[in-house]
Design a protein around this motif. Structure first.
Motif, PDB file in Angstrom:
ATOM      1  N   ILE A 135      28.452  17.040  45.232  1.00 12.82           N
ATOM      2  CA  ILE A 135      29.117  15.822  45.517  1.00 12.82           C
ATOM      3  C   ILE A 135      30.745  15.971  45.933  1.00 12.82           C
ATOM      4  N   THR A 136      31.249  17.000  45.217  1.00 12.17           N
ATOM      5  CA  THR A 136      32.641  17.448  45.596  1.00 12.17           C
ATOM      6  C   THR A 136      32.959  18.209  46.825  1.00 12.17           C
ATOM      7  N   GLY A 137      31.725  18.654  47.156  1.00 11.76           N
ATOM      8  CA  GLY A 137      31.840  19.731  48.715  1.00 11.76           C
ATOM      9  C   GLY A 137      32.530  21.015  48.301  1.00 11.76           C
ATOM     10  N   ALA A 138      32.457  21.438  46.944  1.00 12.83           N
ATOM     11  CA  ALA A 138      33.148  22.592  46.693  1.00 12.83           C
ATOM     12  C   ALA A 138      32.740  23.792  47.440  1.00 12.83           C
ATOM     13  N   ARG A 139      31.604  23.874  47.912  1.00 13.42           N
ATOM     14  CA  ARG A 139      31.096  24.949  48.730  1.00 13.42           C
ATOM     15  C   ARG A 139      31.771  24.995  50.002  1.00 13.42           C
ATOM     16  N   GLN A 140      32.239  23.874  50.577  1.00 15.41           N
ATOM     17  CA  GLN A 140      32.954  23.785  51.854  1.00 15.41           C
ATOM     18  C   GLN A 140      34.268  24.608  51.965  1.00 15.41           C
ATOM     19  N   GLY A 141      34.899  24.657  50.627  1.00 15.09           N
ATOM     20  CA  GLY A 141      36.135  25.203  50.836  1.00 15.09           C
ATOM     21  C   GLY A 141      37.196  24.254  51.322  1.00 15.09           C
ATOM     22  N   GLY A 142      38.045  24.481  51.906  1.00 12.66           N
ATOM     23  CA  GLY A 142      39.184  23.502  52.408  1.00 12.66           C
ATOM     24  C   GLY A 142      40.376  23.516  51.225  1.00 12.66           C
ATOM     25  N   VAL A 143      40.786  22.101  51.276  1.00 15.32           N
ATOM     26  CA  VAL A 143      41.984  21.688  50.433  1.00 15.32           C
ATOM     27  C   VAL A 143      41.612  20.331  49.729  1.00 15.32           C
ATOM     28  N   GLN A 144      42.037  20.514  48.294  1.00 19.53           N
ATOM     29  CA  GLN A 144      41.683  19.338  47.686  1.00 19.53           C
ATOM     30  C   GLN A 144      43.166  18.754  47.069  1.00 19.53           C
ATOM     31  N   PHE A 145      43.194  17.451  47.440  1.00 21.04           N
ATOM     32  CA  PHE A 145      44.296  16.652  46.781  1.00 21.04           C
ATOM     33  C   PHE A 145      44.072  15.825  45.681  1.00 21.04           C
ATOM     34  N   GLY A 146      44.979  15.757  44.871  1.00 24.11           N
ATOM     35  CA  GLY A 146      44.830  14.648  43.367  1.00 24.11           C
ATOM     36  C   GLY A 146      45.853  13.649  43.896  1.00 24.11           C
ATOM     37  N   MET A 163      45.234  11.451  57.355  1.00 25.12           N
ATOM     38  CA  MET A 163      44.126  12.327  57.513  1.00 25.12           C
ATOM     39  C   MET A 163      43.537  12.074  58.927  1.00 25.12           C
ATOM     40  N   ARG A 164      43.435  10.768  59.457  1.00 19.90           N
ATOM     41  CA  ARG A 164      42.941  10.840  60.921  1.00 19.90           C
ATOM     42  C   ARG A 164      43.837  11.188  61.717  1.00 19.90           C
ATOM     43  N   GLU A 165      45.175  10.859  61.755  1.00 26.27           N
ATOM     44  CA  GLU A 165      46.138  11.320  62.627  1.00 26.27           C
ATOM     45  C   GLU A 165      46.361  12.849  62.768  1.00 26.27           C
ATOM     46  N   HIS A 166      45.957  13.508  61.432  1.00 27.23           N
ATOM     47  CA  HIS A 166      45.902  14.992  61.676  1.00 27.23           C
ATOM     48  C   HIS A 166      44.659  15.502  61.950  1.00 27.23           C
ATOM     49  N   LYS A 167      43.806  14.720  62.333  1.00 32.96           N
ATOM     50  CA  LYS A 167      42.232  15.168  62.689  1.00 32.96           C
ATOM     51  C   LYS A 167      41.537  15.941  61.428  1.00 32.96           C
ATOM     52  N   ALA A 168      41.937  15.634  60.296  1.00 36.93           N
ATOM     53  CA  ALA A 168      41.320  16.053  59.211  1.00 36.93           C
ATOM     54  C   ALA A 168      39.783  15.510  58.919  1.00 36.93           C
ATOM     55  N   ARG A 169      38.997  16.492  58.567  1.00 34.54           N
ATOM     56  CA  ARG A 169      37.603  16.100  58.313  1.00 34.54           C
ATOM     57  C   ARG A 169      37.330  15.883  57.065  1.00 34.54           C
ATOM     58  N   ILE A 170      37.216  14.648  56.199  1.00 41.60           N
ATOM     59  CA  ILE A 170      36.952  14.525  54.908  1.00 41.60           C
ATOM     60  C   ILE A 170      35.683  14.936  54.553  1.00 41.60           C
ATOM     61  N   VAL A 171      35.679  15.664  53.524  1.00 41.91           N
ATOM     62  CA  VAL A 171      34.153  16.291  52.864  1.00 41.91           C
ATOM     63  C   VAL A 171      33.940  15.335  51.639  1.00 41.91           C
ATOM     64  N   SER A 172      34.909  14.796  50.863  1.00 43.29           N
ATOM     65  CA  SER A 172      34.555  13.804  49.752  1.00 43.29           C
ATOM     66  C   SER A 172      35.740  13.163  49.349  1.00 43.29           C
ATOM     67  N   ILE A 173      35.513  11.937  48.602  1.00 39.12           N
ATOM     68  CA  ILE A 173      36.624  11.222  48.028  1.00 39.12           C
ATOM     69  C   ILE A 173      35.923  10.740  46.711  1.00 39.12           C
ATOM     70  N   LEU A 174      36.384  11.061  45.679  1.00 36.04           N
ATOM     71  CA  LEU A 174      36.016  10.721  44.255  1.00 36.04           C
ATOM     72  C   LEU A 174      37.294  10.071  43.596  1.00 36.04           C
ATOM     73  N   SER A 175      37.079   9.063  42.804  1.00 28.12           N
ATOM     74  CA  SER A 175      38.252   8.159  42.250  1.00 28.12           C
ATOM     75  C   SER A 175      37.766   7.969  40.669  1.00 28.12           C
ATOM     76  N   ILE A 190      40.585  14.028  46.909  1.00 27.55           N
ATOM     77  CA  ILE A 190      40.031  13.957  48.463  1.00 27.55           C
ATOM     78  C   ILE A 190      39.895  15.456  48.692  1.00 27.55           C
ATOM     79  N   ARG A 191      38.832  15.997  49.470  1.00 24.36           N
ATOM     80  CA  ARG A 191      38.743  17.367  49.738  1.00 24.36           C
ATOM     81  C   ARG A 191      38.576  17.169  51.493  1.00 24.36           C
ATOM     82  N   ILE A 192      39.017  17.940  52.110  1.00 20.31           N
ATOM     83  CA  ILE A 192      38.787  18.002  53.700  1.00 20.31           C
ATOM     84  C   ILE A 192      38.556  19.432  54.044  1.00 20.31           C
ATOM     85  N   MET A 193      37.831  19.632  55.174  1.00 23.56           N
ATOM     86  CA  MET A 193      37.436  20.654  55.477  1.00 23.56           C
ATOM     87  C   MET A 193      38.520  21.622  55.861  1.00 23.56           C
ATOM     88  N   PRO A 194      38.237  22.910  55.726  1.00 23.05           N
ATOM     89  CA  PRO A 194      39.223  24.129  56.192  1.00 23.05           C
ATOM     90  C   PRO A 194      39.941  23.771  57.710  1.00 23.05           C
TER      91      PRO A 194
END
Length: 224
Positions: A135-146, A163-175, A190-194
């Motif tokens: 559910i966190t998408g850890a296998r996808q790598g990328g960057v995670q923000f807290g 995220m949309r303006e920078h065309k980032a692809r969101i993998v997961s959002i946990l709150s 929030i985790r985004i694709m590499p």
């Protein structure tokens, strides 16, 4: 998320009359730490763990010879050392509730039974870890923000806009909710694709300027 979607369905079992020696060999052969005990109808009547076997085994300081020791171990049955009527869960229970049950009782796994008490699977701490990784998408790598945000409606919208303006692809959002000095806040992860390193850095800097960024982490995950 339901238990039935994450549990192991091919479960190793023993009967109440299985010898402790055979149960021990089954645990070692399959590299598991617990095994459900079922009756002739497949209903769960107990559970036996490697800890139960260790506690029931003779001390290393025993004066028994090898033949006497093997005889003793073969005579002790699973029904003599198992936990009777163990805590179980159903296939339609949520994974979160099953995890809470394991934490509260300090169990490493739960047999999963149907309405008739018959074994249909088992869910363990390893399965819970697999849920977390998925559910966190850890296998996808990328960057995670807290990011710490007020616990109010609409506070996530400007972040998604960045995220949309920078065309980032969101993998997961946990709150998760927090209480800080009487003010309700929530920690959003929030985790985004590499992406290209420069683009990732642009997002990081923009978020840090506008929000309370508690951490950011860049993962290097290499597929197996």
């Amino acid at each position: 998320m339901l238990v039935r979607d994450w549990m192991a369905k091919d479960v190793i079992t023993v009967s109440p009359d299985t010898s402790m020696m055979k149960a021990s060999k089954a645990l070692k052969a399959h590299d598991i730490s617990r095994v459900p005990v079922v009756d002739h109808k497949g209903r769960v009547v107990g559970i036996v763990s490697d800890r139960d076997i260790k506690e029931a085994s003779p001390s290393k300081a025993t004066t028994l010879d090898v033949h006497e020791l093997y005889y003793l171990l073969s005579e002790i049955k699973v029904k003599d050392i198992m936990t009777v009527d163990p805590l179980v869960t159903s296939p339609t229970n949520t994974v979160e509730n099953a995890a809470l049950m394991m934490i509260e009782k300090d169990f490493g796994g739960l047999p999963v039974v149907d309405d008739e008490g018959k074994l249909v699977g088992i869910i363990t701490v390893s399965d819970i870890f697999n849920v977390l990784i998925t559910i966190t998408g850890a296998r996808q790598g990328g960057v995670q923000f807290g990011i710490r945000l007020p616990n109010e409606a609409g506070t996530l919208r400007p972040i998604l806009k960045i995220m949309r303006e920078h065309k980032a692809r969101i993998v997961s959002i946990l709150s998760s909710m927090e209480e800080e000095e009487g003010k309700g806040t929530r920690e959003v992860n929030i985790r985004i694709m590499p992406m290209e390193r420069t683009k990732e850095n642009q997002i990081i800097e923009e978020l840090k300027k506008q929000f309370d960024v508690t951490f950011w982490a860049r993962d290097n995950v290499h597929p197996q």
